[in-house]
Enzyme design. Structure first.
Site, PDB file in Angstrom:
ATOM      1  N   GLY A  70      37.458 -40.538  31.631  1.00 51.46           N
ATOM      2  CA  GLY A  70      38.237 -39.524  32.352  1.00 51.46           C
ATOM      3  C   GLY A  70      39.393 -39.058  31.485  1.00 51.46           C
ATOM      4  N   ARG A 122      31.542 -39.363  29.799  1.00 52.22           N
ATOM      5  CA  ARG A 122      31.193 -40.765  30.065  1.00 52.22           C
ATOM      6  C   ARG A 122      29.748 -40.893  29.600  1.00 52.22           C
ATOM      7  NH1 ARG A 122      35.466 -42.254  33.498  1.00 52.22           N
ATOM      8  NH2 ARG A 122      36.067 -40.698  35.025  1.00 52.22           N
ATOM      9  N   ASP A 143      39.014 -48.652  29.680  1.00 51.28           N
ATOM     10  CA  ASP A 143      38.301 -49.884  29.301  1.00 51.28           C
ATOM     11  C   ASP A 143      36.880 -49.622  28.789  1.00 51.28           C
ATOM     12  OD1 ASP A 143      37.533 -49.162  31.834  1.00 51.28           O
ATOM     13  OD2 ASP A 143      37.729 -51.158  32.715  1.00 51.28           O
ATOM     14  N   THR A 152      44.444 -42.960  30.191  1.00 51.97           N
ATOM     15  CA  THR A 152      43.923 -42.967  31.570  1.00 51.97           C
ATOM     16  C   THR A 152      45.088 -42.891  32.532  1.00 51.97           C
ATOM     17  OG1 THR A 152      42.858 -44.271  33.303  1.00 51.97           O
ATOM     18  CG2 THR A 152      43.723 -45.521  31.448  1.00 51.97           C
ATOM     19  N   ASP A 189      45.105 -44.003  35.411  1.00 49.70           N
ATOM     20  CA  ASP A 189      45.063 -45.117  36.368  1.00 49.70           C
ATOM     21  C   ASP A 189      46.030 -46.257  36.042  1.00 49.70           C
ATOM     22  OD1 ASP A 189      43.006 -43.644  37.421  1.00 49.70           O
ATOM     23  OD2 ASP A 189      41.422 -44.890  36.578  1.00 49.70           O
ATOM     24  N   ASP A 223      45.325 -48.840  34.497  1.00 49.73           N
ATOM     25  CA  ASP A 223      44.597 -50.049  34.902  1.00 49.73           C
ATOM     26  C   ASP A 223      44.119 -50.885  33.717  1.00 49.73           C
ATOM     27  OD1 ASP A 223      42.740 -48.246  33.983  1.00 49.73           O
ATOM     28  OD2 ASP A 223      41.296 -48.589  35.582  1.00 49.73           O
ATOM     29  N   ARG A 227      41.276 -45.093  40.719  1.00 47.98           N
ATOM     30  CA  ARG A 227      40.055 -45.917  40.783  1.00 47.98           C
ATOM     31  C   ARG A 227      40.342 -47.167  41.606  1.00 47.98           C
ATOM     32  NH1 ARG A 227      35.423 -45.141  37.833  1.00 47.98           N
ATOM     33  NH2 ARG A 227      36.470 -43.881  36.290  1.00 47.98           N
TER      34      ARG A 227
HETATM   35  O1  F6P Z   1      39.730 -43.079  35.551  1.00 42.73           O
HETATM   36  C1  F6P Z   1      40.310 -41.866  35.875  1.00 42.73           C
HETATM   37  C2  F6P Z   1      39.764 -41.361  37.175  1.00 42.73           C
HETATM   38  O2  F6P Z   1      40.396 -40.113  37.452  1.00 42.73           O
HETATM   39  C3  F6P Z   1      39.915 -42.291  38.378  1.00 42.73           C
HETATM   40  O3  F6P Z   1      41.204 -42.260  38.915  1.00 42.73           O
HETATM   41  C4  F6P Z   1      38.859 -41.760  39.292  1.00 42.73           C
HETATM   42  O4  F6P Z   1      38.403 -42.771  40.158  1.00 42.73           O
HETATM   43  C5  F6P Z   1      37.766 -41.311  38.351  1.00 42.73           C
HETATM   44  O5  F6P Z   1      38.388 -41.137  37.077  1.00 42.73           O
HETATM   45  C6  F6P Z   1      37.083 -40.037  38.736  1.00 42.73           C
HETATM   46  O6  F6P Z   1      36.039 -39.834  37.845  1.00 42.73           O
HETATM   47  P1  F6P Z   1      35.264 -38.456  37.671  1.00 42.73           P
HETATM   48  O7  F6P Z   1      36.168 -37.534  36.889  1.00 42.73           O
HETATM   49  O8  F6P Z   1      34.055 -38.829  36.915  1.00 42.73           O
HETATM   50  O9  F6P Z   1      35.036 -37.914  39.036  1.00 42.73           O
END
Ligand code: F6P
Length: 355
Positions: free
Chosen positions: A15, A76, A107, A129, A131, A133, A175
């Site tokens: 992300g 991803r 991660d 990120t 998050d 996290d 997340r």
């Molecule tokens: O890891 C960043 C993040 O924005 C999280 O907060 C969220 O759960 C996820 O990515 C959303 O992913 P995507 O952009 O694939 O919908």
């Protein structure tokens, strides 16, 4: 003998996060300044597999620092988890004479970096990120901007809630981590914050809201972390209305929080991490992630970082700790305790002062 680097690659994966561009700029300019060429890999690990690259000059990155997103695009990439994908990525590195890679992300990005390092391509990870996290680092690139975006949205919601005597339940990304919810909850004077890391007392929230309403308060903000699940957030909104009689609205800003102009804190932190990443890569280190620990920018072994993350999330598998010394394991435990203490302390403050 120390390896002589002539050309390095830089990529962003997972992300996206505001501030990634600042890392890219810093990596590019620092490397060129140290006499090393830079290849931008487009679209994360998938760009490495499918040979999508561009050479970067100082001019290419001169105007990107104030922009959200990532000029190198992101992805991803499941193919990279396969040996075949990995070998294609290594072939691209060989084709372009890429001597090492700086991988910016979360991660998943670091797992990819460690896999490449094992196969002979030195890699350095830099966090990117919203998050926050990644247990090994106190903060991640993108976190500050995301929080400030939630703050602006929350302040705007406060205005309209005040006019209409309403409660707004805001579900924020993160997340499985509650950092964004926790900090923005405090900054927005949320009357309640719900996140996975701590138990949530609905009845106490309803009672406090009724008390405040009886004192004359018209507007209420409740912040919920994404990790609690969308069903929880939406049903909490209905339950608040049913239990307190206060009209309530549910708001999910979702990906809005991932874009936007990076804050000063994110730009500066990102620039420092990018510079440090180049420094340690050219000094011969590999398989480390650049972290912030108590206001110092330090390289941390990626495997240690990934395992401490699992320990913190109670996801350790058999044998995970075998490769570490008792001192390293103690260090992991101390860091997990530090992170848990943060949530306990913050939760106490938010519940005490939020109204
Ligand atoms: O890891 C960043 C993040 O924005 C999280 O907060 C969220 O759960 C996820 O990515 C959303 O992913 P995507 O952009 O694939 O919908």
């Amino acid at each position: 003998m120390e390896k002589k680097f002539k050309r390095i690659g830089v990529l962003t994966s997972g992300g996206d996060a505001p501030g990634m561009n600042s890392v890219i700029k810093s990596v590019t300019c620092a490397a060129l300044d140290m006499g090393v060429e830079v290849i931008g890999i487009l679209g994360g690990y998938s760009g490495l597999i499918h040979d999508r690259t561009r050479k970067l000059t100082e001019h290419d990155v001169a105007d990107i620092i104030s922009k959200g997103g990532t000029m190198l695009y992101s992805d991803r990439c499941d193919e990279f988890k396969t040996e075949e994908g990995m070998q294609k990525a290594i072939a691209t590195c060989k084709k372009h004479n890429i001597d090492g890679i700086i991988a910016i992300g979360g991660d998943g990005t670091f797992r990819g970096a460690t896999d490449l390092s094992i196969r002979g391509i030195p890699c350095i990870g830099v966090s990117g990120t919203i998050d926050n996290d990644i247990t090994a680092t106190d903060i991640t690139v993108g976190y500050d901007t995301a929080m400030n975006t939630v703050l602006s949205l929350g302040d705007a919601l406060r205005d309209t809630s005040e006019s209409h005597a309403r409660c707004c339940v805001i579900e924020v990304m993160g997340r499985n981590a509650g950092y964004i919810a926790m900090e923005t909850g405090l900054a927005l004077n949320a009357i309640g914050v719900a996140l996975q890391e701590m138990p949530f007392d609905k009845e106490a929230l309803f009672a406090k809201m009724k008390k405040m309403r009886d004192l004359g308060q018209r507007s209420f903000i409740v912040v919920v972390a994404e990790g609690m699940g969308g069903v929880f957030s939406e049903s909490l909104t209905k339950e608040i209305e049913a239990a307190t009689g206060i009209e309530s609205r549910f708001i999910r800003p979702a990906h809005i929080v991932r874009g936007g102009i990076p804050t000063l804190a994110d730009r500066c932190f990102a620039a420092k991490c990018g510079y440090k990443a180049v420094q340690v890569l050219l000094a011969g280190q590999s398989d480390v992630v650049i972290c912030s620990r108590h206001d110092k920018i330090v390289p941390v072994d990626i495997k240690w970082a990934l395992i401490v993350d699992r320990m913190y999330k109670n996801k350790l598998k058999d044998g995970d700790l075998d490769a570490f010394t008792p001192e390293q394991i103690e260090e992991m435990k101390a860091l997990c305790a530090e992170r848990r203490a943060y949530f306990e302390e913050m939760y106490e403050i938010v519940n005490s002062v939020g109204c």
